[in-house]
Scaffold this active site. Structure first.
Site, mmCIF file in Angstrom:
data_model
loop_
_atom_site.group_PDB
_atom_site.id
_atom_site.type_symbol
_atom_site.label_atom_id
_atom_site.label_comp_id
_atom_site.label_asym_id
_atom_site.label_seq_id
_atom_site.Cartn_x
_atom_site.Cartn_y
_atom_site.Cartn_z
ATOM 1 N N ASP B 389 12.147 -19.678 -50.710
ATOM 2 C CA ASP B 389 12.998 -18.625 -51.611
ATOM 3 C C ASP B 389 14.216 -18.094 -51.041
ATOM 4 O OD1 ASP B 389 13.752 -16.609 -53.767
ATOM 5 O OD2 ASP B 389 12.117 -15.228 -52.886
ATOM 6 N N GLU B 482 27.786 -4.747 -53.256
ATOM 7 C CA GLU B 482 28.792 -3.718 -54.216
ATOM 8 C C GLU B 482 28.187 -2.515 -52.490
ATOM 9 O OE1 GLU B 482 29.210 -3.015 -57.985
ATOM 10 O OE2 GLU B 482 31.348 -3.932 -57.454
ATOM 11 N N LYS B 546 38.954 -6.777 -56.510
ATOM 12 C CA LYS B 546 38.423 -8.158 -55.296
ATOM 13 C C LYS B 546 37.958 -8.945 -55.897
ATOM 14 C CE LYS B 546 34.284 -5.694 -56.534
ATOM 15 N NZ LYS B 546 33.408 -3.972 -55.806
ATOM 16 N N ARG B 580 30.031 -13.275 -46.225
ATOM 17 C CA ARG B 580 30.296 -13.400 -47.387
ATOM 18 C C ARG B 580 31.502 -12.492 -47.043
ATOM 19 N NH1 ARG B 580 24.763 -13.638 -50.373
ATOM 20 N NH2 ARG B 580 25.638 -12.443 -51.963
ATOM 21 N N GLY B 661 16.834 -17.944 -57.046
ATOM 22 C CA GLY B 661 17.670 -18.070 -58.718
ATOM 23 C C GLY B 661 19.396 -17.101 -58.149
ATOM 24 N N ASP B 782 8.743 -14.390 -51.315
ATOM 25 C CA ASP B 782 7.615 -12.852 -51.409
ATOM 26 C C ASP B 782 7.811 -12.794 -52.694
ATOM 27 O OD1 ASP B 782 10.889 -13.127 -52.477
ATOM 28 O OD2 ASP B 782 10.429 -10.647 -51.180
ATOM 29 N N ASP B 786 8.435 -16.727 -57.041
ATOM 30 C CA ASP B 786 7.801 -17.364 -56.529
ATOM 31 C C ASP B 786 5.963 -18.228 -56.350
ATOM 32 O OD1 ASP B 786 10.902 -17.574 -54.901
ATOM 33 O OD2 ASP B 786 10.024 -15.604 -54.018
#
Lengths: 326, 1113
Positions: B389, B482, B546, B580, B661, B782, B786
């Site tokens: 995961d 954010e 943004k 990122r 996911g 976790d 999962d």
């Protein structure tokens, strides 16, 4: 970052952390090759010693079954001729080093078959020799019932007269068998026979157990040496059993060169199951009786070890670069 | 630690029908119980009406977890144990032995080991039951005592960070209350008037359906309205909930029963081998029985004068029949009774080592690693595929504002150790770290673009703020990205303080400013950007935007070209670091422009059809000609040591698939930052098709270069591929006709990332690999999403983090850091595998060496099933003389130190290739065992048959022979275990020497006069030991046999070691750089929520509950 709880931290012990001090032997060339060589040489050494010793031991074996290739005692093969006595003549060209042991040997004789007798449970496995017409047999069981009952007398022929060679039947059984494992029933009025009252002799026996050795009253009952020897069953279908020692008088140092006659009371039939009987004279050394197998096996194994070490050395030299330490 | 009680599914082929029956029985039993209580077809719960609810006798919140009690333990446990074929088999043997004609061994030779095995297993079962009971109790204890008294229908209040005590229907949380002032009142009104009708308890974590009746209104309830037991309440102060399911009815407890029993490949192999051994045993029996028939006919019948046949045995055929069974009894030791119990003991030991490992202990969370099952350890040494995961497993789900580029100036580059001091700002977040002083200086100097940059960050978002007390701000962000951005702005002096549907209040360098919020142009996956239009107090209208660099750069004003180039360079650097990135831009709007556009937007919003498209077009129109401000770089904080672990595991030839996911960008980004994806890769395939056809085409196209690497050797070496596939493509790829193709492509790739996958798809992917690759799979995760994958994989690992305990409960191993995986696999797994294999090899070897001697002896004793050894020796051989040294080896052995196995991951490969114990190795062991038995019979036979002692007494009697063979055997197998033991701890020394010592001690004791005088009928070997062992010939025989047995083994091992030098071992690699780092864990729809002024129920719910919902599609 706060130093949060360490209450659940596992203990820092060598055991828990799998860090126990340990010896980690490695099959390195430095150990294996010299090891092989050493073992090989040691085995060759022992092998030579065993071989030489074994060669010096004398064995004289005579088959007296009376059938087939055996010429001795053929007159007694017919079970109807009882009692039958036969003679076995032999001559010694040199001194048969003493102490000399006299054995009888049986071949194709299965004392080791399960159910034969007291291999495991002496008391409970007496069937079918537990009762003889509702009377308890003593000693019971197949082993006792089938006790070997040929007897031997040895004569030296000195000037055409037969001189008896004294045969010593004491202590031919294991000490523990005689002293611990087997017990006579308590004598009744000083008589062993009375102690065996209410029992009958085994079916095959000519005489009862308390009368096995008429010459020596102490050698009777369950403590009869021949009986004890017989009761120590053999592991394999071909076996020797000790009959007598020659340890007395002038024969203590051995059987001198000369002619001998062995008189055999031929009582024990073996022909019907293709068994063979023999009589063996042998002496011993520190390592026991004659045993070629052991010496040769040691020599072969030792040589193979030496050869292996050479092979390994070559392989090691060829395939292992010296800088590889893994 | 806890060991959920699971009956090892041994003897598979035999046991399967039995097991199935058991399952059925259990189901029947459960059903019966249900019927007794009245089958629950639907559940009716009235709030706070205990009287009403008690009518239904719903389970209360007490959970009884133990299986046995003191009285029922013995019968229940024995009953269970005798359901195992192995134990029943030995019971059958025991019964056979009671038949006197067959009995070749005393009854105790079987019953003693059987009782021992049964009692050890019973003790283990009892401890397991007790421990797992205690474990669940301890989970119970994390809840306050009063939770035990909670009943269905109660309304309870939960506080932040509390475990949810039962399955609750969420009624209200603090966030909702902000919009409904009389929350308490509502709850009071709810009392007595609300009734819920819903489904009966089940184990479906992701489904709930029910209806709430309140004030004549019906509300349908879904899983979104539920709080499940085991979850933790987050991001809200408190909430109220109605208890729907309690105790054993909760979804957690319904799930905690292991649905699938996991068995290792070694287990399966062992079962096969045991069956083969059975076959072998029967063959031996038949051969010996035929031998017996022949012997009885040819020899035995003639020998009847001395050994008459038993009256009941009147012909040789019947005798042969009996001999068969007798030999089955004698030779039963080839099927080792203590094998299974020993394997279990060893695994238990390995599990404890995992639990005790300090290097798998996380100090921060005070959590040690935990082996929750004790049946899978050696499989840890054979893992080929890891399915991981992402969030919470690879990453911490913590975003930090790491770097930024403002107006072409990069900040945050040089890492000075000095953490910035934000004390000037009373509203600053204490936990925020930034290390570049120049940025703070720029703020203080009042550089307008820097101010604008942070103003944008403080305005353009969908974060909610909450001020508990003056100056104590808490942000509730929908995505952690954010949150990080707004927090950064907050610390640099642009503090977002509050919002209403139409305004945003920001504290700009101490000065409160309220902007009116004109529009939120919400984020979505296609737009990859969000904008707000605000009017400043001065009346200026400005659009702040943004978003992803690729999209924003297209929409900039042409005058930004130079700045764009510089920023682009910065973005490349950030992306290379796996950060990122987001690009920020603004646009000034005139009143006229705004009004025109607002009208357009208005009509788009009111549009009856194509609303989405028209909105998008409207957004598109205004997000033009923007002025570039700069870029942000956020670090998605990886868990500690993740890249290193992944690198190490890939060097160990373990393929790592990330199943997440998350969105594709996020996942790829993480792929780069944890070095799964590198710029050195020839190509990263991205499969994103929405239809069967497109997915198939993409796959075909991709597999062209990858699937035929062998056509060019150079290519196959240099070509490294990675595959990224999204959930909707995966749905097609997993269809029956395409799965093979997908798998082939995926397996050529070095890294595989599946994004946007559902929990079910995770399980399907695992299942696919399991089905086709015959490889051991490990799933690590976790969260509750999962669980399916953890349960499907051969080995499930739960990261015990902050996400509740579902994953941990479903897992086989749990710890708190992903990086512990390398230790679990490369150290513990490797050792476990090695130990287990060595153990099994030796175990089969020693039993064959022991038993086959009877076979050879059979040829010399008329096939009469006479044993070679004393019966006590047979009884004790497996349980005393040879059990402990091999157990010690199985538990403690190490071939290389742990550092070495971490340094040289290639050492892991033998396990994956299953080299150490397979059918071939088994036959080698068996052959060695048989060879040993031949030597052990032949050497004493050759020596003793004619040997006499120096006192002239022949040595060929049965008892001497038995003692000689037994002693040789014990010495040979002890030397063999000494050779096999690579790591001689004091314990090994103690056990090996102790076993030898105990052999001689027991031998002399059993053959002693004293025991004989007490039990003259039992110990008829009296005197054999002393008589035999005082003969030099016997010792020469033993030495000879030992050397002949051991020397070839030693030579073979030496030559094998010498001829097979270890190859070059891999090194850790390094990663390069790449282009886009855009990733944003955000979902659309929140802008609308904020501006609509509706209550923020949805967002609150999200905040309150489980992450697995937000990760679900």
């Amino acid at each position: 970052m706060k130093n949060q709880g360490t209450t659940n931290r596992p203990d820092n012990t060598a055991f828990d952390q799998q860090r126990l001090p340990a010896w980690q032997p490695v099959l390195s060339a430095g150990i294996v090759i010299p090891g092989f060589l050493l073992v090989g040489l040691a085995f060759i050494g022992i092998g030579v010693a065993l071989f030489v010793t074994s060669r010096s031991i004398q064995v004289l074996e005579n088959d007296y079954t009376g059938t087939g290739s055996s010429v001795h005692c053929s007159e007694c093969v017919n079970p109807k001729t009882t009692p039958c006595t036969c003679q076995l003549n032999f001559s010694l060209s040199a001194l048969f080093q003493g102490p000399v042991f006299l054995y009888y040997g049986l071949s194709n004789y299965f004392q080791n078959v399960r159910g034969y007798g007291s291999l495991r449970r002496p008391s409970s496995s007496c069937a079918p020799y537990q009762y003889d017409q509702n009377t308890t047999i003593a000693p019971c069981g197949s082993v006792a019932n089938s006790m070997f009952n040929d007897t031997f007398t040895l004569y030296q022929l000195v000037n055409a007269t037969r001189k008896t060679v004294p045969l010593d039947g004491k202590g031919i059984a294991w000490w523990t068998d005689y002293n611990i494992k087997f017990r006579n029933p308590p004598e009744v009025d000083g008589s062993l026979a009375a102690a065996f009252n209410g029992t009958v002799k085994p079916v095959n026996w000519p005489k009862p157990v308390y009368d096995l050795d008429p010459t020596n009253p102490a050698n009777n009952g369950f403590l009869n040496q021949d009986f004890l020897v017989w009761m120590r069953t053999a592991a394999l279908p071909d076996f020797w059993k000790l009959y007598r020692r020659i340890t007395e008088g002038e024969y203590a140092s051995g059987l001198p060169a000369g002619n001998y006659t062995l008189e055999i009371q031929y009582n024990y039939p073996v022909a019907n199951f293709a068994g063979r009987k023999s009589v063996i004279f042998s002496n011993t050394s520190w390592m026991g009786g004659k045993n070629q197998f052991l010496g040769i096996a040691y020599l072969v194994t030792g040589s193979l070890c030496v050869v292996m070490s050479a092979v390994m050395l070559i392989v090691y030299a060829k395939f292992n670069s010296p800088d590889e330490d893994f | 630690m806890t060991v959920p009680k699971d009956i090892p599914e041994k003897w598979l082929p035999l046991v399967l029908p039995l097991k199935r029956k058991k399952d059925k029985e259990e189901r029947l039993k459960a059903a019966k119980e249900k019927r007794k209580a009245g089958t629950e077809e639907e559940r009716r719960v009235r709030a706070n009406d205990r009287e009403y609810n008690e009518k239904f006798q719903y389970a209360n919140n007490c959970i009884m977890t133990s299986k046995y009690n003191i009285i029922t333990f013995l019968p229940v446990n024995l009953f269970e144990q005798f359901q195992e074929v192995a134990n029943t088999y030995f019971l059958f043997l025991l019964i056979l032995q009671l038949i006197p004609q067959i009995s070749s061994l005393s009854w105790f030779t079987t019953i003693v080991p059987l009782v021992l095995v049964l009692s050890i297993t019973a003790v283990k079962d009892a401890t397991d039951d007790y421990v797992s009971h205690a474990f669940r109790e301890s989970w119970g204890r994390t809840l306050p005592e009063k939770w035990m008294n909670v009943r269905v229908g109660d309304i309870i209040k939960l506080e932040n960070n509390q475990f949810v005590a039962a399955d609750l229907l969420l009624l209200s949380s603090k966030n909702i209350c902000t919009h409904i002032p009389s929350a308490h009142l509502m709850i009071l009104v709810f009392l007595r008037t609300g009734e819920v009708i819903c489904e009966p308890p089940n184990n479906k974590l992701d489904r709930f359906c029910g209806t709430l009746y309140w004030r004549e209104n019906k509300y349908s309830l879904s899983n979104q309205n539920m709080l499940l037991r085991g979850c933790v309440l987050r991001n809200t102060e408190s909430c109220y909930g109605l208890v729907i399911f309690a105790g054993p009815d909760t979804k957690l407890m319904q799930n905690s029963g292991r649905t699938k029993f996991k068995r290792t490949s070694i287990d399966r192999l062992m079962n096969t081998l045991v069956l083969w051994i059975f076959g072998f045993l029967v063959c031996m029996g038949v051969i010996l029985a035929i031998g017996n028939a022949v012997w009885e006919k040819e020899v035995g019948s003639l020998f009847q004068s001395y050994l008459p046949w038993d009256p009941s045995v009147d012909n040789f055929l019947f005798s042969a029949f009996l001999a068969f069974w007798s030999y089955v009894i004698i030779l039963n030791t080839v099927v080792p009774i203590s094998l299974y119990v020993s394997v279990e003991v060893i695994r238990l030991g390995h599990s404890y080592f995992i639990n005790w490992d300090r290097r798998m202990f996380c100090q921060r969370c005070n959590t040690p690693a935990e082996a929750r099952t004790t049946t899978l350890n050696e499989e840890l040494g054979q893992v080929e595929y890891i399915f991981s995961d992402k969030t919470g497993t690879l990453t911490q789900n913590i975003m930090t504002f790491n770097k930024c580029s403002i107006n072409g100036h990069a900040y945050g580059e040089e890492e000075s150790a000095q953490r910035l001091d934000f004390s000037f700002n009373s509203l600053a977040d204490k936990d925020f770290c930034f290390y570049d002083q120049s940025l703070l200086d720029a703020i203080k100097l009042g550089e307008p673009l820097v101010h604008e940059f942070f103003r944008l960050l403080s305005l353009c978002h969908t974060v909610m703020s909450e001020e508990k007390s003056e100056g104590e701000l808490v942000y509730k962000a929908q995505s952690p990205d954010e949150g990080a951005l707004v927090t950064a702005a907050r610390n640099f002096g642009f503090v977002f303080r509050s919002r209403t549907p139409n305004t945003i209040t920001v504290q700009e360098l101490g000065r409160p400013v309220t902007y009116s919020l004109l529009a939120i142009l919400d984020f979505n996956n296609i737009r990859k950007r969000m904008s707000v239009v605000v009017r400043s107090p001065e009346g200026k209208i400005r659009l702040y935007c943004k978003g992803a660099d690729t999209l924003l750069f297209e929409r900039l004003h042409p005058c930004n070209q130079d700045l764009m180039n510089v920023t682009s360079d910065h973005l490349n650097e950030y992306a290379a670091d796996g950060l990122r990135t987001l690009v920020l831009a603004y646009r000034d709007l005139s009143e006229q422009q705004w009004e025109d556009w607002a009208a357009q937007l208005h009509s788009a919003e009111r549009a009856p059809d194509y609303r989405e498209d028209r909105l998008a077009a409207a957004y598109e129109e205004i997000e033009q000609d923007m002025m570039l401000l700069g870029a942000t770089a956020i670090e998605d904080k990886l868990q500690e040591g993740v890249p290193e672990t992944i690198a190490l595991l890939s060097l160990a030839n373990i393929k790592i698939w990330v199943l997440t996911g998350d969105k594709q960008e996020t996942a790829v980004n993480i792929g780069y930052s944890c070095k799964m994806l590198t710029d050195d890769m020839t190509e990263v395939f991205i499969i994103n098709g929405h239809t069967v056809q497109s997915v198939r085409e993409e796959l075909r196209q991709k597999s062209m270069p990858a699937a035929h690497p062998s056509s060019n050797l150079l290519d196959s070496i240099s070509g490294e591929y990675a595959l990224v596939i999204s959930g909707h493509s995966l749905a097609h790829a997993l269809e029956a006709d395409m799965e093979r193709e997908f798998l082939d492509t995926a397996c050529v790739c070095k890294a595989v990332i599946c994004c946007r996958v559902t929990p079910l798809q995770k399980a399907l992917v695992v299942e696919l690999v399991k089905k086709h690759k015959k490889a051991v799979t490990l799933a690590v995760g976790d969260g509750a999403n999962d669980v399916s994958m953890i349960k499907t994989a051969h080995i499930g690992v739960g990261i015990s983090g902050q996400e509740g305990i579902q994953a941990v409960l479903a897992s086989d191993y749990s710890f708190s850091q992903f990086r512990f995986l390398q230790r679990l696999l490369l150290v513990h797994g490797r050792w476990s595998y090695l130990r287990m294999c060595r153990f099994l090899c030796y175990f089969f070897y020693k039993n064959f060496a022991f038993t086959m001697v009877h076979f050879w002896f059979g040829f010399f004793c008329g096939f009469s099933a006479q044993t070679v050894y004393d019966q006590y020796f047979i009884t004790l051989y497996n349980i005393v003389y040879t059990s402990l040294p091999v157990l010690a080896m199985g538990i403690f052995d190490q071939d290389v130190p742990e550092q070495r196995s971490l340094e040289y991951p290639k050492l892991y490969e033998p396990g994956q290739l299953n080299l150490l114990f397979n059918k071939r190795e088994f036959f080698i062991c068996i052959a060695q065992g048989i060879y040993t038995s031949v030597v052990l019979f032949c050497v004493p036979y050759g020596v003793l048959s004619q040997a006499t002692g120096s006192d002239g007494i022949p040595l060929a009697d049965y008892q001497t022979f038995a003692v000689t063979v037994a002693t040789s055997l014990v010495i040979v197998v002890s030397v063999q275990i000494a050779l096999d033991t690579g790591y001689w701890t004091a314990i090994n020394h103690f056990f090996i020497w102790g076993s030898l010592g105990s052999y001689f001690t027991i031998l002399f004791a059993m053959h002693s006069n004293i025991l004989f005088s007490i039990f003259p009928n039992q110990f008829h070997f009296v005197g054999s030991a002393q008589n035999t062992l005082q003969q030099p010939v016997v010792w020469l025989t033993i030495a000879l046999a030992t050397v002949i047995c051991i020397v070839p083994v030693l030579a073979f091992r030496f030559l094998k070691l010498d001829l097979k030098p270890h190859g070059a071992l891999g090194r850790l690699g390094r990663a390069g750089s790449r282009r886009s780092g855009y990733a944003f864990a955000h979902q659309e729809g929140f802008g609308e929520l904020i501006t609509s002024g509706k209550n923020m129920r949805l967002s609150s719910l999200k905040g309150v509950t489980k992450r697995f919902q937000s990760e679900r599609i």
